[in-house]
Design a protein around this motif. Structure first.
Motif, PDB file in Angstrom:
ATOM      1  N   ASN A  73       1.929  -8.723  -3.729  1.00 34.17           N
ATOM      2  CA  ASN A  73       1.084  -7.594  -3.336  1.00 34.17           C
ATOM      3  C   ASN A  73       0.228  -7.048  -4.469  1.00 34.17           C
ATOM      4  OD1 ASN A  73       3.646  -6.516  -4.474  1.00 34.17           O
ATOM      5  ND2 ASN A  73       2.572  -4.573  -4.192  1.00 34.17           N
ATOM      6  N   HIS A  74       0.499  -7.463  -5.705  1.00 35.90           N
ATOM      7  CA  HIS A  74      -0.230  -6.834  -6.821  1.00 35.90           C
ATOM      8  C   HIS A  74      -1.609  -7.450  -7.051  1.00 35.90           C
ATOM      9  CE1 HIS A  74       0.938 -10.365  -9.130  1.00 35.90           C
ATOM     10  NE2 HIS A  74       0.109  -9.979 -10.068  1.00 35.90           N
ATOM     11  N   ARG A  98      -1.127 -18.798 -12.140  1.00 33.83           N
ATOM     12  CA  ARG A  98      -1.258 -17.356 -11.878  1.00 33.83           C
ATOM     13  C   ARG A  98       0.120 -16.752 -11.613  1.00 33.83           C
ATOM     14  NH1 ARG A  98      -5.805 -17.301  -9.283  1.00 33.83           N
ATOM     15  NH2 ARG A  98      -6.899 -16.245 -10.972  1.00 33.83           N
ATOM     16  N   VAL A  99       0.354 -15.591 -12.211  1.00 32.26           N
ATOM     17  CA  VAL A  99       1.645 -14.910 -12.095  1.00 32.26           C
ATOM     18  C   VAL A  99       1.740 -14.127 -10.778  1.00 32.26           C
ATOM     19  CG1 VAL A  99       3.019 -12.986 -13.050  1.00 32.26           C
ATOM     20  CG2 VAL A  99       2.057 -14.735 -14.578  1.00 32.26           C
ATOM     21  N   VAL A 100       2.912 -14.208 -10.123  1.00 27.74           N
ATOM     22  CA  VAL A 100       3.251 -13.283  -9.040  1.00 27.74           C
ATOM     23  C   VAL A 100       4.550 -12.578  -9.427  1.00 27.74           C
ATOM     24  CG1 VAL A 100       2.054 -14.437  -7.142  1.00 27.74           C
ATOM     25  CG2 VAL A 100       4.394 -15.107  -7.682  1.00 27.74           C
ATOM     26  N   PHE A 101       4.565 -11.280  -9.220  1.00 26.94           N
ATOM     27  CA  PHE A 101       5.745 -10.486  -9.543  1.00 26.94           C
ATOM     28  C   PHE A 101       6.633 -10.347  -8.322  1.00 26.94           C
ATOM     29  CE2 PHE A 101       2.476  -8.807 -12.518  1.00 26.94           C
ATOM     30  CZ  PHE A 101       3.091  -9.196 -13.699  1.00 26.94           C
ATOM     31  N   LEU A 102       7.954 -10.391  -8.541  1.00 20.73           N
ATOM     32  CA  LEU A 102       8.928 -10.258  -7.465  1.00 20.73           C
ATOM     33  C   LEU A 102       9.959  -9.209  -7.852  1.00 20.73           C
ATOM     34  CD1 LEU A 102       9.645 -14.068  -6.839  1.00 20.73           C
ATOM     35  CD2 LEU A 102       7.936 -12.635  -5.678  1.00 20.73           C
ATOM     36  N   LEU A 138       8.671  -0.294  -8.414  1.00 21.22           N
ATOM     37  CA  LEU A 138       7.729   0.773  -8.767  1.00 21.22           C
ATOM     38  C   LEU A 138       6.577   0.262  -9.638  1.00 21.22           C
ATOM     39  CD1 LEU A 138      10.138   3.765  -9.498  1.00 21.22           C
ATOM     40  CD2 LEU A 138       8.727   3.377  -7.463  1.00 21.22           C
ATOM     41  N   LEU A 139       6.819  -0.828 -10.370  1.00 24.09           N
ATOM     42  CA  LEU A 139       5.770  -1.389 -11.230  1.00 24.09           C
ATOM     43  C   LEU A 139       4.651  -2.029 -10.414  1.00 24.09           C
ATOM     44  CD1 LEU A 139       7.997  -3.044 -13.983  1.00 24.09           C
ATOM     45  CD2 LEU A 139       6.642  -0.955 -14.206  1.00 24.09           C
ATOM     46  N   VAL A 140       4.976  -2.440  -9.186  1.00 27.69           N
ATOM     47  CA  VAL A 140       3.978  -3.100  -8.333  1.00 27.69           C
ATOM     48  C   VAL A 140       3.721  -2.286  -7.064  1.00 27.69           C
ATOM     49  CG1 VAL A 140       4.292  -5.448  -9.182  1.00 27.69           C
ATOM     50  CG2 VAL A 140       5.806  -4.589  -7.395  1.00 27.69           C
ATOM     51  N   GLN A 141       3.989  -1.006  -7.129  1.00 23.74           N
ATOM     52  CA  GLN A 141       3.797  -0.147  -5.964  1.00 23.74           C
ATOM     53  C   GLN A 141       2.474   0.596  -6.059  1.00 23.74           C
ATOM     54  OE1 GLN A 141       6.849   2.463  -4.017  1.00 23.74           O
ATOM     55  NE2 GLN A 141       5.765   4.078  -5.094  1.00 23.74           N
ATOM     56  N   ALA A 142       1.786   0.669  -4.935  1.00 24.42           N
ATOM     57  CA  ALA A 142       0.610   1.528  -4.825  1.00 24.42           C
ATOM     58  C   ALA A 142       0.884   2.518  -3.699  1.00 24.42           C
ATOM     59  CB  ALA A 142      -0.626   0.704  -4.501  1.00 24.42           C
ATOM     60  N   GLY A 169       1.126   1.325  -9.624  1.00 23.90           N
ATOM     61  CA  GLY A 169       2.106   0.915 -10.615  1.00 23.90           C
ATOM     62  C   GLY A 169       1.416   0.203 -11.766  1.00 23.90           C
ATOM     63  N   LYS A 170       2.116   0.093 -12.877  1.00 22.84           N
ATOM     64  CA  LYS A 170       1.507  -0.452 -14.100  1.00 22.84           C
ATOM     65  C   LYS A 170       1.056  -1.909 -13.964  1.00 22.84           C
ATOM     66  CE  LYS A 170       3.963   2.631 -17.299  1.00 22.84           C
ATOM     67  NZ  LYS A 170       2.811   3.510 -17.484  1.00 22.84           N
ATOM     68  N   LEU A 171       1.613  -2.643 -12.997  1.00 20.08           N
ATOM     69  CA  LEU A 171       1.265  -4.062 -12.867  1.00 20.08           C
ATOM     70  C   LEU A 171       0.332  -4.354 -11.688  1.00 20.08           C
ATOM     71  CD1 LEU A 171       4.725  -5.660 -13.722  1.00 20.08           C
ATOM     72  CD2 LEU A 171       2.733  -5.390 -15.210  1.00 20.08           C
ATOM     73  N   ILE A 172      -0.033  -3.318 -10.926  1.00 13.38           N
ATOM     74  CA  ILE A 172      -0.953  -3.524  -9.810  1.00 13.38           C
ATOM     75  C   ILE A 172      -2.313  -3.984 -10.348  1.00 13.38           C
ATOM     76  CG2 ILE A 172      -2.343  -2.254  -8.095  1.00 13.38           C
ATOM     77  CD1 ILE A 172       0.252  -2.734  -6.864  1.00 13.38           C
ATOM     78  N   PHE A 173      -2.866  -5.002  -9.708  1.00 16.58           N
ATOM     79  CA  PHE A 173      -4.187  -5.577 -10.035  1.00 16.58           C
ATOM     80  C   PHE A 173      -4.219  -6.320 -11.364  1.00 16.58           C
ATOM     81  CE2 PHE A 173      -5.756  -1.632  -7.623  1.00 16.58           C
ATOM     82  CZ  PHE A 173      -5.590  -2.250  -6.409  1.00 16.58           C
ATOM     83  N   LYS A 174      -3.078  -6.496 -12.015  1.00 15.19           N
ATOM     84  CA  LYS A 174      -3.054  -7.264 -13.272  1.00 15.19           C
ATOM     85  C   LYS A 174      -3.058  -8.762 -12.916  1.00 15.19           C
ATOM     86  CE  LYS A 174      -2.613  -3.866 -16.296  1.00 15.19           C
ATOM     87  NZ  LYS A 174      -3.094  -2.746 -15.485  1.00 15.19           N
TER      88      LYS A 174
END
Length: 199
Positions: A123-124, A141-145, A178-182, A188-193
């Motif tokens: 989602n980020h 490309r990185v995806v966060f889980l 929370l790091l990937v939450q909008a 969150g700090k990792l959104i759109f990174k």
């Protein structure tokens, strides 16, 4: 293992393309009948199968790619999501912290899918980036889980690898989620990174 994507907007289509690139069959569904988006599915590739929502939710792994406020409607498609992995690709844009009851948005989604094993992920990235081939300049490309179910996170991590991404696990929903939450107008700090991992 069977896969489905619920929601066939820009994000759902980007996910479907990721499966199609690797020749992995995935069903796609919306709250509308499959005939309404069959042509779009066919344009992506023969491994993207349009289905009714009631059939798509029979998959082992379900990517939830709908608007955040639509997730309760999808959750009513089954009385129990026991054993299924739900990948929460939603973002709670415009939803207040009060509406979330002070919980991470992924916890709210997890509560709606009773018995399901929820993983927050994919989602980020904005749809236009998710739509691209994850192979970038010799990296992936990185995806966060994030998940409270380590086994589910491992399974989605393995799937992400098969799709060509580099999964990075962030821990539980209350921390990593929370790091990937909008929500509301905060990110969150990792959104759109848009990060690339080089092995």
């Amino acid at each position: 293992m069977s896969y489905s994507i619920i929601g066939f907007g820009n994000v759902g289509k980007a996910l479907a393309k990721a499966f199609a690139r690797k020749g992995i069959e995935v069903s796609v569904a919306t709250t509308r009948g499959p005939e309404s988006f069959a042509a779009d599915a066919a344009a992506i590739g023969p491994t993207v199968i349009p289905k009714k929502l009631s059939d798509a939710v029979k998959a082992d792994v379900i990517f939830l790619a709908v608007r955040f406020d639509a997730h309760p409607d999808v959750a009513t498609a089954l009385t129990s999501w026991q054993g299924k992995i739900i990948v929460d690709v939603t973002n709670a844009y415009g939803v207040s912290a009060e509406d979330l009851g002070g919980r991470p948005s992924a916890k709210v989604v997890a509560a709606a899918f009773a018995g399901g094993r929820l993983v927050k992920g994919f989602n980020h990235l904005v749809a236009a980036v998710l739509d691209q081939d994850p192979a970038v300049h010799g990296g992936r490309r990185v995806v966060f889980l994030a998940s409270d179910d380590e086994g589910a996170a491992d399974e989605i991590g393995a799937l992400a690898e098969n799709l060509g991404f580099a999964p990075i696990k962030l821990g539980g929903l209350s921390e990593g989620g929370l790091l990937v939450q909008a929500h509301e107008n905060t990110w969150g700090k990792l959104i759109f990174k848009d990060l690339v991992k080089f092995d």
